[in-house]
Design a protein around this motif. Structure first.
Motif, PDB file in Angstrom:
ATOM      1  N   THR E 185       0.818  -1.208   0.000  1.00 32.14           N
ATOM      2  CA  THR E 185       0.000   0.000   0.000  1.00 32.14           C
ATOM      3  C   THR E 185       0.852   1.257   0.000  1.00 32.14           C
ATOM      4  O   THR E 185       0.617   2.178  -0.782  1.00 32.14           O
ATOM      5  CB  THR E 185      -0.888   0.008   1.263  1.00 32.14           C
ATOM      6  OG1 THR E 185      -1.448  -1.284   1.434  1.00 32.14           O
ATOM      7  CG2 THR E 185      -1.976   1.046   1.147  1.00 32.14           C
ATOM      8  N   SER E 186       1.823   1.313   0.903  1.00 27.64           N
ATOM      9  CA  SER E 186       2.639   2.519   1.007  1.00 27.64           C
ATOM     10  C   SER E 186       3.483   2.730  -0.235  1.00 27.64           C
ATOM     11  O   SER E 186       3.667   3.857  -0.695  1.00 27.64           O
ATOM     12  CB  SER E 186       3.543   2.441   2.238  1.00 27.64           C
ATOM     13  OG  SER E 186       2.767   2.419   3.408  1.00 27.64           O
ATOM     14  N   SER E 217      -1.248  -1.287   9.780  1.00 25.53           N
ATOM     15  CA  SER E 217      -0.152  -0.843   8.928  1.00 25.53           C
ATOM     16  C   SER E 217      -0.654   0.159   7.892  1.00 25.53           C
ATOM     17  O   SER E 217      -0.056   1.219   7.683  1.00 25.53           O
ATOM     18  CB  SER E 217       0.462  -2.072   8.255  1.00 25.53           C
ATOM     19  OG  SER E 217       1.387  -1.723   7.278  1.00 25.53           O
ATOM     20  N   MET E 218      -1.763  -0.151   7.249  1.00 24.12           N
ATOM     21  CA  MET E 218      -2.290   0.731   6.199  1.00 24.12           C
ATOM     22  C   MET E 218      -2.766   2.061   6.779  1.00 24.12           C
ATOM     23  O   MET E 218      -2.602   3.109   6.156  1.00 24.12           O
ATOM     24  CB  MET E 218      -3.433   0.024   5.482  1.00 24.12           C
ATOM     25  CG  MET E 218      -2.952  -1.133   4.607  1.00 24.12           C
ATOM     26  SD  MET E 218      -4.301  -2.251   4.174  1.00 24.12           S
ATOM     27  CE  MET E 218      -3.495  -3.282   2.924  1.00 24.12           C
ATOM     28  N   SER E 221       0.204   4.442   7.201  1.00 21.61           N
ATOM     29  CA  SER E 221       1.106   4.535   6.048  1.00 21.61           C
ATOM     30  C   SER E 221       1.839   5.867   6.026  1.00 21.61           C
ATOM     31  O   SER E 221       1.273   6.923   6.303  1.00 21.61           O
ATOM     32  CB  SER E 221       0.302   4.376   4.766  1.00 21.61           C
ATOM     33  OG  SER E 221       1.156   4.566   3.659  1.00 21.61           O
TER      34      SER E 221
ATOM     35  N   GLU G 181       4.275   2.679   9.568  1.00 22.14           N
ATOM     36  CA  GLU G 181       3.846   1.302   9.276  1.00 22.14           C
ATOM     37  C   GLU G 181       5.016   0.369   9.024  1.00 22.14           C
ATOM     38  O   GLU G 181       4.821  -0.821   8.803  1.00 22.14           O
ATOM     39  CB  GLU G 181       2.881   1.297   8.097  1.00 22.14           C
ATOM     40  CG  GLU G 181       3.518   1.180   6.724  1.00 22.14           C
ATOM     41  CD  GLU G 181       4.263   2.444   6.303  1.00 22.14           C
ATOM     42  OE1 GLU G 181       4.957   3.072   7.126  1.00 22.14           O
ATOM     43  OE2 GLU G 181       4.157   2.781   5.113  1.00 22.14           O
ATOM     44  N   ALA G 183       7.002  -0.165   6.539  1.00 20.97           N
ATOM     45  CA  ALA G 183       7.057  -0.864   5.245  1.00 20.97           C
ATOM     46  C   ALA G 183       8.463  -0.929   4.662  1.00 20.97           C
ATOM     47  O   ALA G 183       8.769  -1.816   3.849  1.00 20.97           O
ATOM     48  CB  ALA G 183       6.122  -0.190   4.246  1.00 20.97           C
ATOM     49  N   SER G 217       3.851  -5.310  11.920  1.00 24.06           N
ATOM     50  CA  SER G 217       4.100  -5.267  10.486  1.00 24.06           C
ATOM     51  C   SER G 217       5.412  -5.973  10.137  1.00 24.06           C
ATOM     52  O   SER G 217       5.471  -6.800   9.221  1.00 24.06           O
ATOM     53  CB  SER G 217       4.141  -3.799  10.046  1.00 24.06           C
ATOM     54  OG  SER G 217       4.553  -3.652   8.727  1.00 24.06           O
TER      55      SER G 217
END
Lengths: 253, 253, 253, 253, 253, 253, 253, 253
Positions: E185-186, E217-218, E221, G181, G183, G217
């Motif tokens: 997503t990120s 997590s989303m 972001s 998050e 990522a 995450s």
């Protein structure tokens, strides 16, 4: 035991109308029937105004049957909730005069048709909340309350709720049953002048957390006059609503 | 608006007693006073039986003062909850006729001494729960209820509770306020025949989770007749109890 | 190994009664029997006073059988907990002298009828808590304790508890087993002068969170003298209670 | 009240030695002293073997002082826990004979030097756990127990623990106090043959969750014989340990 | 009802073209069809631009069939989501013109082939996310959108994503569907200049918490332009994306 | 692509050895094979040193088979994890040269017997953790590592661990696999001078929360040198350990 | 103690070179220095390759000073982490040769400039993660590693990461530090062929849950080769990375 | 970089208009400005249509000032969010042309008065949500959108919302900002035909869990067309809404 009752015993002892030992025995009359696996609270109606109710989920058919048989001797209405269909069938072979409700999952033995006063409005947000609603409705009716059912009026189509508002406002107490985000509770709470009892349901998925989301939502309602019971606890809401409706003396609004 | 009211407007229009445009305007009378930062719900008493209450925690002293001044024009009692002492002092310099309660953290303007009917019992488990209890008591008294205070009767010394039982049983509705594990709620719930409104408090530490533990405990009570409001929500419990007590018509048990 | 034992070895080496290599070997005697999938702690009785117990939930019938067979060679009582009925049946075809308890879900091999001292009171809030209670009772009896069972005395009908209070007060240690909100623990804790071991159970629904609610409730009890074990851990409570009861020397109160 | 006591009253009434009204009054003797904000449980020592203890965290200095003054009239030792230094100073201006412990955060009034039997081992994983450990130590010593302190022996340097093992094994009961992941509990539990009471502490950061991590860890210990109290609850652990140590009759191992 | 519509009614009443009673009736036209177990929101298309959609998970085959039959009378496309294969089979015996999609678990009745404008890109991180993606795709296509499917381009092999970037950048709105940690997503959010709707999925295990991990997590972001819907809610994402795509007027980038 | 590779392409273009269009095509060579439901990362070995691994849990037998067939064309070892026995059987009918491990739940195709360097120690706390341990062992061996298995050495009988310490200390990296409270991790971490990779398992019950308790415990270990992977993630631990072991160059300690 | 060391002692005893009592004493040499409030693990370097590190957060300046003074006598580098600026100032008045880093919040005493081999890449997603990154960098450098800092390359602007990729790929081990998050971890994990140690940070707000979101995450990353340490645990990551880098022998890639 | 751009470079190289080395350099132009503590994403506007925004919460005044100064050289509007008043004052001493908003906590530098198209409706449930709403409003206006503010229209007095419905329905996208239980979102979502972006706020107490309750509530809304951003994330909602409003081309409804 009330203190006036203790005083009565003491006065009878003073007057030698009863021996100290017998007085102790009677004062100790525990107010329950003892089975191997249960102690049935036979004094409950006197103490709280309502008979003991059998929570069927954690009990075997044999245990439910045994408790029913013990309770029958006290001639009071019997209600068992959360009884699965197969367990109910097993109980009914032994106690066929009970009545099973397949939507509410209740087993009921009515002693006499109770006079119903009222009324209690039961409002659900969706079709999937009806099982819980019927558990509430069966309970409320057994305990002598008129019930108005208003189902599937969630706020996504709020005109459905407004068209039923006059009906809801007639009640002495409103039970709002909702899964998802439970927003119906706050909207109803802002529109009526009687207590609202909120029942979150386990209808939802994902971050719904099996009903924790509407439970939290209802506890944090921006509308006042709302109190909450456990997830899916239709029985508890109806028990509470019945107390309130009877305090109101069944007056028609 | 009730449908009978809409019909009245329509009939007046039909009889040419009012123009369609004016009818729309009156039907649109929104029932609130608009400030820059708030829309005060002036129709609330008519709709729900109770005036709007100011939740002070998230508002500045200036905002509280502004809302109080707008509400004063409708001549209804004013209640602001969760007002910290310094914020209250600032409001009082502008609106000195308000009364601040340092335990309950409330600001109150009584229009007229209300007739109090009743009664509502407010029961706490410990000394530390008294702030919440007094928020409830101030609210209940402002809304016209007799209040009986029974504080510090937690179950660790259960004889304290039993000695007050006759007093508790006299009420039409019982508010039980407890932190720690909240066990008092279930014990009281098993001993009375009226609705119990449970208020978990944030009194505790560690796995108490700021009140989540007694909240969960109360929602899962083995006693029936209990419903629950948010942690520390003394106001909400009293609002609810007042509705029930008034439905009961203030009858003395 | 205790330091006095190490000193003994060292002295024997100094006196040439044993070679350094043999001393190392004996000091290395690991105190366990090695299977492919398990290392059975055969030194456990010496170290902690109790034999190793087989936790059956995560093991196959073949693994349980293998461990039983290895343990039998050390002539100590054998206890396997959390053994499902079908798994037990498979074990019993290989080791028929074991005894399976269908309520407690235990497999037991008693070496000799143990002398039972006591006593330990096991108290449950409801009928549905009996499985956990019997796991505790079977464990306590195998470990040489007199057990008093007091079932279904939850606080919703508190007269049931009070009628059994003399019985409970006779014990050296009390195990309280409760689901729902676990309030029974605090009430009992406030009424006895011995340690209370609390066992939350997974009996409940919704915000009960599979037993987390009574677990949290018990950890935050307003009564002192209460310690807590894991949800449904009847074995652990009994193990602990047995230690305490034996420290008390089985004295009768 | 015990049933034998009730019988005594009844017999006295039957013999006209006491009037029914006076008997009621005496049977109602509630066993507590009533202040405005508290009901002090003066019967507690008789009922549970220990005096009531003041939990200082939620109370004002004035309230603590008031309760202390009421308790002084019953000539029992007084213990207040979780008293911050400034609050303690305020209490001490009124009641200077109390003694404040700056590490344990306790206020104590010893009636007489108690005979100490024992012993109780208090073991901590780290230096930061010492505040909780001293709360336990002060409590245990006031209640008449010999205490052995063994601090900073966490499993990251397990040789520190093993070097103290003989000392630990001498105790009748072991209190293990640990933050972080609480692993010390299981290691100690596997090495002793007496009950272990585990106290998780709030020492840690991030996913430590203010002590929930060692709490959960201790509840799931692979070693048997461990029971758990609330996070940072040194008092509760010592209270429990004292009960067990006294059941053991202070026998020296 | 819009205020202009109310004014129209009022003007017609003023002109005597309609009686007050009939005006009320028409103003009350609630915009739903009432079944025993459901109130179908027939006014929804007018109000929100989209027909009501049947959430199949909590409903019986009979209830779905009944609602489908009631909706068919309003000649709008019908969509039922979360319909298990066996339930779908039962519905199809009654309403065979519906079409079931075994991957998306949808039942669809298209009134007319809708003109599709576009486009909406549906991007998944893995193969296991495809069920959710197809629920989104079926929904989006029924509501008149061109859909581009780009599946299994998770960031562990980020060259797969980059090779499809031109394709993704062509869309007016991007739906990103991911389980595990949802990092895709990120990355997508940082590379496109249109809104991204993120759908966490329940694909994962252990600390994945059934989708809560990618959901959290989303929501956190580091890329802007991302909004989130419930776990596995492909329908909701497509509904939202369709609104945005139609606002964009189907312009081709 | 590395920058030196891009430069090479640019230089070839400059020298007219390759057309700009062909250069773009080659630079775009995405490094994956595209199936309908998956994009297989064929460049992974070059990029990360390891081939892509199939996570079997969320995929159908047909999807696994399809991916295996696509991967076979790149002549690299194939590993599929979390493949249930019945799904594996279905795959094996199509691809019989794969080998299924019933404890590890893996499907493996070894291209050539890999040279194994080492070593990696895999240590479990209990018998029930062996499934996860074998997933790790199969993975590590396929990736060319010597593996030492040390199972069932949990801290409740810590002598079992100490007897194996020399064996554990021989490894370049240690994988510790534990359910319950996961205390073994910290004890091992305090005793070795190489990295420890901790794997919490879902073995436990009640407040174990399906493995969250040992996960949190391991993350908060008081021993340094420990890092953690997801619950039950034997594969992930082995992948990581293999990287470390190969960095160490298989040197024997 | 290693078994070979025990054997040496035993052989010396057998040869009468040392008395049994002295042998016991030496074997009991506990390997720690005992302060009132701490037991300093002086054997740690021998056992794990690294000296004990002082975790400053839960200790007073006096305690830190005391431990530093005790450690100085063993002539090893000293590192204290999580030391607030004011606490550091107090320590420095006593031990001025320590060096305080205001970004990393560390106190360091280097014995000799260590030879640095390498290298370790430390990568952060944002500017706010730099405190944690510097704690890691200071630790890694003290333990003899070359460190490459690559800060603020989060995936929202992924071109920043790619421009640094050659630099990152040169390291033997990569530490990825990210809040929000998290990522970045998965993207880096998919691009390198060495172990990645992920450090979630408490940088974020709302549903970030003080770092639990990136922690979860990272644990669920779709990329393999990633292991995770506690939130904000820069020290732990560096400790681990140093072990791996030294296993790799400082080879330059 | 787009593939067409790469092709352009390659063609220039082929035509010898640029050397391979220079082409690489230009292709590597990373699109960011590198400070010591930050890498400013200067390519962001080209890539996503919006400039990079400074999240002020985790940065010092010096860092914010430095980033502002670097961004000023690219002549784009500058927005810093979550800047506390004292930090803003420090920045303003260096960069006085910035404008600070005390309600929104934003620092803004507008390059030129942007053309505003629209519109975006920003709706709040209460007075306390206004801070978040103004963060959204400032952001939306800076990015060129007309904004309509509709504050304090929570569902407890639903007539306030209905009176503003025509105003809300005029927007291309609606931002709903609510704390407490967030019910306003579902009611608005059921009444409009454009996307709704929901922003939960941290306004509430007790089981509100700092905004998790409205977050969960909004994610589970029974109304379709709703997507959610993080708690208190007014900026994120406005960024998203601006994208949608611009896709709609600012058409007036």
């Amino acid at each position: 035991m009330k203190q006036s009752e203790i005083l009565q015993f003491l006065q009878q002892v003073a007057k030698q109308k009863i021996s100290p030992e017998n007085a102790l025995l009677k004062m100790q009359d525990n107010g329950f029937t003892e089975l191997e696996y249960a102690k049935i609270d036979t004094e409950r109606t006197a103490r709280t105004g309502y008979p003991e109710v059998i929570y069927g989920a954690g009990k075997s058919a044999a245990q439910i049957t045994g408790i029913v048989q013990a309770m029958k001797q006290h001639e009071q209405p019997i209600l068992a909730t959360r009884v699965a269909a197969d367990k109910a069938a097993a109980v009914l072979t032994q106690e066929p005069q009970l009545k099973y409700d397949e939507v509410a999952h209740t087993l009921v033995l009515s002693v006499a048709p109770p006079e119903r006063i009222g009324e209690i409005a039961i409002v659900t947000a969706g079709t999937s909340d009806i099982n819980v609603a019927e558990e509430a409705a069966v309970t409320a009716e057994l305990f002598g309350n008129e019930v108005t059912r208003i189902y599937d009026v969630g706020v996504a189509g709020i005109q459905r709720l407004f068209s039923k508002l006059d009906l809801i406002r007639r009640a002495n107490v409103v039970i709002v049953i909702a899964g998802m985000e439970g927003a119906l509770t706050s909207v109803v709470g802002g529109l009526v002048d009687v207590p609202v009892i909120a029942v979150p349901t386990s209808v939802g998925y994902g971050s719904h957390l099996n009903g924790l989301t509407p439970l939290l939502s209802m506890l944090n309602s921006c509308a006042a006059g709302i109190s909450v019971v456990n997830i899916d606890n239709g029985f508890g809401a109806a028990y509470n609503a019945s107390m309130i409706n009877h305090l109101a003396g069944g007056k028609q609004k």
